[in-house]
Design a protein around this motif. Structure first.
Motif, PDB file in Angstrom:
ATOM      1  N   ASP A 142      44.311  41.512  59.553  1.00 35.28           N
ATOM      2  CA  ASP A 142      43.974  42.764  59.889  1.00 35.28           C
ATOM      3  C   ASP A 142      44.563  44.002  58.863  1.00 35.28           C
ATOM      4  OD1 ASP A 142      46.592  42.499  60.461  1.00 35.28           O
ATOM      5  OD2 ASP A 142      46.630  42.645  62.446  1.00 35.28           O
ATOM      6  N   ASP A 143      45.160  45.109  59.436  1.00 36.88           N
ATOM      7  CA  ASP A 143      45.735  46.197  58.472  1.00 36.88           C
ATOM      8  C   ASP A 143      47.158  45.505  57.782  1.00 36.88           C
ATOM      9  OD1 ASP A 143      43.927  48.044  59.211  1.00 36.88           O
ATOM     10  OD2 ASP A 143      44.834  49.372  59.968  1.00 36.88           O
ATOM     11  N   ARG A 161      47.843  46.336  54.050  1.00 34.28           N
ATOM     12  CA  ARG A 161      49.214  46.849  53.600  1.00 34.28           C
ATOM     13  C   ARG A 161      50.009  46.096  52.621  1.00 34.28           C
ATOM     14  NH1 ARG A 161      49.271  49.269  59.073  1.00 34.28           N
ATOM     15  NH2 ARG A 161      50.153  47.451  59.774  1.00 34.28           N
ATOM     16  N   ARG A 199      36.192  46.045  57.159  1.00 36.70           N
ATOM     17  CA  ARG A 199      36.844  47.157  56.691  1.00 36.70           C
ATOM     18  C   ARG A 199      36.550  47.496  55.453  1.00 36.70           C
ATOM     19  NH1 ARG A 199      40.497  44.575  60.202  1.00 36.70           N
ATOM     20  NH2 ARG A 199      41.847  45.707  61.344  1.00 36.70           N
ATOM     21  N   GLU A 204      45.670  54.473  56.403  1.00 32.63           N
ATOM     22  CA  GLU A 204      45.141  53.712  57.459  1.00 32.63           C
ATOM     23  C   GLU A 204      43.737  53.494  57.288  1.00 32.63           C
ATOM     24  OE1 GLU A 204      46.152  55.545  61.147  1.00 32.63           O
ATOM     25  OE2 GLU A 204      48.385  55.434  60.999  1.00 32.63           O
ATOM     26  N   TRP A 205      43.239  52.345  58.009  1.00 30.15           N
ATOM     27  CA  TRP A 205      41.855  51.881  57.685  1.00 30.15           C
ATOM     28  C   TRP A 205      41.244  51.527  59.089  1.00 30.15           C
ATOM     29  CZ3 TRP A 205      45.855  50.051  54.778  1.00 30.15           C
ATOM     30  CH2 TRP A 205      45.804  50.473  53.643  1.00 30.15           C
TER      31      TRP A 205
END
Length: 377
Positions: A230-231, A235, A269, A303-304
């Motif tokens: 995920d994010d 990151r 994404r 952020e995405w």
């Protein structure tokens, strides 16, 4: 006998002895096409006369501002792409051999020179220099090819797939420069059956960008296998990019897709990257809702958003780098563009990578493509 210099050459004679210089010039005048000769009495004087038009340098090894191999090395440094013929008054073959070993193409003992020998030596020196430069270019090309092969193996790995329910096809083409850039891709299936795909592009060209692409791809695969999808993954990739890049201006775009274990749904994404092309129920379209957010390496607090994409029973999805849509096509050499790409897919009736690449013309950038396809059972 008349010397066989059949075309007009431009030579530089570096000789401090007036008599020896006069002798060389008189011998050269007997050629079929007497060369244009510039004369310099020292290395300092030669620097101003050593232009790109000079095809061969004749240099004495005893000059007022340099002597022996020191004089030769100075000339070689000043004219790395020009043939160099050494003239020496010493009847010592070791001096001439040492000169050739140091980089000269040939040597002559002044007292043994006649018009025929001088003309032949100049020709030989020029041809040998051409051969030397061609060999250097070949070696460099071979080294580049080997380096590209090593980088390509790291940038473009085989997929880690267990399922046979989907077809997986990849293509990679280097840009017009012939060297790899920072395009990369990877596909990994995790134990829960999900299929994870990434296609990325490090801005810029060259080995540094390619190496950075390798680092990001390996980091992506490691994180996916560790369960980070995920994010947190983005990151972490952003942190890796910032730590490994050579310049703060370097950024990376990418597209990630996670296909559900039943292969009927995808979560994407699109990180400052061209949108994927999707063929579903006979319709050709780009994935809606793109982009998810900015490229990596620009905003530290980026952020995405997640893009949910229903796939259904039968579908094809293509992730690619911008080298595809920025390719020049047709006689007008216009950029293909996103609409042009969609038009080609509609014309072909499906995403056929080989036919697509056949229609693509000059590549200004690397092209990396991953196609995944599920057919109805």
């Amino acid at each position: 006998m008349t010397a066989h210099l059949s075309e007009t050459l431009t030579l530089l004679l570096i000789e401090d002895n007036d008599g020896d210089a006069f002798l060389v010039e008189e011998l050269l005048k007997q050629a079929l096409a007497p060369p244009k000769v510039f004369w310099a009495r020292s290395l300092q004087e030669a620097k101003a006369k050593l232009t790109p038009q000079i095809q061969c340098v004749l240099v004495d090894l005893s000059l007022p501002d340099a002597s022996g191999l020191e004089a030769l090395k100075e000339v070689l440094a000043l004219a790395p792409h020009t043939a160099v013929l050494v003239l020496t008054g010493l009847r010592d073959s070791h001096v001439g051999v040492a000169a050739v070993q140091a980089g000269a193409q040939d040597y002559l003992v002044k007292s043994d020179v006649d018009e025929r020998l001088l003309a032949r030596a100049i020709r030989y020196a020029m041809e040998r220099k051409r051969a030397d430069l061609a060999h250097v270019s070949l070696v460099q090309a071979e080294l580049t090819a080997k380096e590209n092969s090593r980088l390509q193996n790291a940038l473009l790995p085989g997929p880690l797939l267990r399922t046979e329910a989907i077809e997986h096809v990849t293509r990679y083409l280097p840009g017009s420069g012939g060297t790899l850039a920072g395009d990369f891709f990877d596909t990994v299936q995790t134990p829960d059956g999900s299929v994870h795909i990434v296609v990325g592009d490090v801005c810029g060209h060259g080995p540094d960008e390619a190496a950075l692409g390798v680092a990001l791809r390996i980091a992506w695969r490691t994180l996916v296998l560790a369960g980070q999808t995920d994010d947190t993954l983005l990151r972490t990739l952003d942190a890796v990019l910032r730590a490994e890049r050579n310049s703060p201006e370097i950024f990376t775009t990418l597209c990630m897709a996670t296909i559900s274990p039943d292969l009927r749904h995808a979560r994407m994404r699109v990180v400052g990257h061209p949108p994927p092309v999707l063929v579903r129920d006979g319709a050709v379209q780009v994935v809606d809702g793109t982009p998810s957010g900015p490229p990596l390496g620009i905003f530290p607090d980026a952020e995405w958003s997640v893009i949910d994409v229903p796939l259904g029973e039968e579908w094809s999805m293509m992730l690619y780098t911008d080298g595809l849509i920025e390719a020049a096509v047709g006689e007008s050499q216009e950029l293909l563009g996103l609409e042009g790409l969609l038009g080609l897919v509609r014309e072909h009736g499906a995403i056929d990578l080989d036919r697509l690449i056949t229609h693509v013309g000059t590549l200004s950038d690397d092209l990396a493509v991953v196609l995944v396809r599920r057919r109805r059972r």
